[in-house]
Design an enzyme around this catalytic site. Sequence first.
Site, PDB file in Angstrom:
ATOM      1  N   ASP A  72       7.731  -5.281   7.939  1.00  0.00           N
ATOM      2  CA  ASP A  72       8.559  -6.119   6.263  1.00  0.00           C
ATOM      3  C   ASP A  72       7.244  -5.413   5.847  1.00  0.00           C
ATOM      4  O   ASP A  72       6.263  -5.385   5.661  1.00  0.00           O
ATOM      5  CB  ASP A  72       8.832  -7.439   6.745  1.00  0.00           C
ATOM      6  CG  ASP A  72       8.417  -8.208   7.199  1.00  0.00           C
ATOM      7  OD1 ASP A  72       6.626  -7.358   7.303  1.00  0.00           O
ATOM      8  OD2 ASP A  72       7.664  -9.498   8.058  1.00  0.00           O
ATOM      9  N   ASN A 141       9.014 -22.210  11.462  1.00  0.00           N
ATOM     10  CA  ASN A 141      10.836 -22.436  11.593  1.00  0.00           C
ATOM     11  C   ASN A 141      11.298 -21.456  12.469  1.00  0.00           C
ATOM     12  O   ASN A 141      12.346 -21.500  12.323  1.00  0.00           O
ATOM     13  CB  ASN A 141      11.161 -22.295  10.360  1.00  0.00           C
ATOM     14  CG  ASN A 141      11.080 -20.657   9.955  1.00  0.00           C
ATOM     15  OD1 ASN A 141      10.520 -20.101  10.118  1.00  0.00           O
ATOM     16  ND2 ASN A 141      12.101 -21.046   8.494  1.00  0.00           N
ATOM     17  N   HIS A 143      10.805 -17.831  12.266  1.00  0.00           N
ATOM     18  CA  HIS A 143      10.993 -16.564  12.302  1.00  0.00           C
ATOM     19  C   HIS A 143      11.043 -15.647  12.702  1.00  0.00           C
ATOM     20  O   HIS A 143       9.233 -16.318  12.703  1.00  0.00           O
ATOM     21  CB  HIS A 143      11.156 -16.579  10.631  1.00  0.00           C
ATOM     22  CG  HIS A 143      10.290 -16.496   9.340  1.00  0.00           C
ATOM     23  ND1 HIS A 143       9.352 -17.304   8.251  1.00  0.00           N
ATOM     24  CD2 HIS A 143       8.739 -15.996  10.430  1.00  0.00           C
ATOM     25  CE1 HIS A 143       8.104 -16.736   8.049  1.00  0.00           C
ATOM     26  NE2 HIS A 143       7.688 -16.746   9.555  1.00  0.00           N
ATOM     27  N   GLU A 148      14.813 -15.194   8.569  1.00  0.00           N
ATOM     28  CA  GLU A 148      14.693 -16.675   8.674  1.00  0.00           C
ATOM     29  C   GLU A 148      15.398 -17.540   9.355  1.00  0.00           C
ATOM     30  O   GLU A 148      16.705 -16.226   9.555  1.00  0.00           O
ATOM     31  CB  GLU A 148      14.534 -17.049   7.155  1.00  0.00           C
ATOM     32  CG  GLU A 148      14.072 -16.220   6.278  1.00  0.00           C
ATOM     33  CD  GLU A 148      12.123 -17.567   6.395  1.00  0.00           C
ATOM     34  OE1 GLU A 148      12.448 -18.085   6.852  1.00  0.00           O
ATOM     35  OE2 GLU A 148      11.638 -16.908   5.253  1.00  0.00           O
TER      36      GLU A 148
HETATM   37  P1  PGA Z   1       1.487 -16.432  10.956  1.00  0.00           P
HETATM   38  O1  PGA Z   1       2.651 -16.062  10.139  1.00  0.00           O
HETATM   39  O2  PGA Z   1       0.429 -15.117  11.397  1.00  0.00           O
HETATM   40  O3  PGA Z   1       0.498 -16.203   9.596  1.00  0.00           O
HETATM   41  O4  PGA Z   1       1.072 -17.538  11.477  1.00  0.00           O
HETATM   42  C1  PGA Z   1       3.838 -15.579  11.691  1.00  0.00           C
HETATM   43  C2  PGA Z   1       4.821 -15.681  10.665  1.00  0.00           C
HETATM   44  O5  PGA Z   1       5.452 -15.997   9.703  1.00  0.00           O
HETATM   45  O6  PGA Z   1       6.266 -14.906  11.499  1.00  0.00           O
END
Ligand code: PGA
Length: 248
Positions: A72, A141, A143, A148
């Site tokens: 992304d 959450n 994702h 999302e």
């Molecule tokens: P993080 O984020 O590696 O900073 O915990 C993971 C994500 O939100 O995909």
Amino acid sequence: MQLGSVKVLIVPNYHSMSEWVAREIATRVREIPHLRLGLATGSTPEGVYQHLIQIYYRTGVSFRHCVTFNLDEYVGLAPDHPQSYRSYMTNRLFDKLDLTMSQTYLPLGNSYDLMDECDRYEQLIQSYGGIDLQILGIGLNGHIGFNEPGTSWDSDTHVVRLTSSTRMANLRFFHTLSDVPTHAITMGIGTILRSKQIYLLAAGEKKAEVVRRLLLEEPCIKLPASALHHHPDATLIVDQAAISKVKW
Ligand code: PGA
């Protein structure tokens, strides 16, 4: 170990998780020099990249025939913006390995035509024959990428409006909330599921609840990562803290 159809590898801590994944990537690159590697940003994969750089310097494993595709990119940030995911990858990994800019792909977040950019990125991945190994983190959450809860599991690369919780989680990299982009381009869940193999990484106590949901609840579009139960070769690499709410 296997719960549902995602394989689970439990390791002691973040360090061992990062080391294991980096070694696996290096092994795969030795076996398949033209490996098509899917990469992620965020805090989780930082340790993997540090270990990969160490392995590169120690063993001379070469990445010069690989291509990489990131999940992304923020909409509205130029590639050289300090908070763009292109900058994150350049600073933490690409510049440290024998990889040139032309082998590393991210969506172009400041494209004039975002829909066209999504199609271009999706087709680019297909034109290389798809991704061999995709690395993923998981949001609180559930994702994956910026997909999302509620995102269709057959989605291709698309533009998403970031939820306020995701923007708040990413505020730590920006000065103020209004600096945090409101949209991003992300590979879709369908794009991710077309990868031949997937490693989903989760470490630390704060990921324990989402890991519990992933492993013990019915797969459902409210938990995007649970789409991985429909993938033939997905492995969750998890540390003791992140698996602490799964009792068996
Ligand atoms: P993080 O984020 O590696 O900073 O915990 C993971 C994500 O939100 O995909």
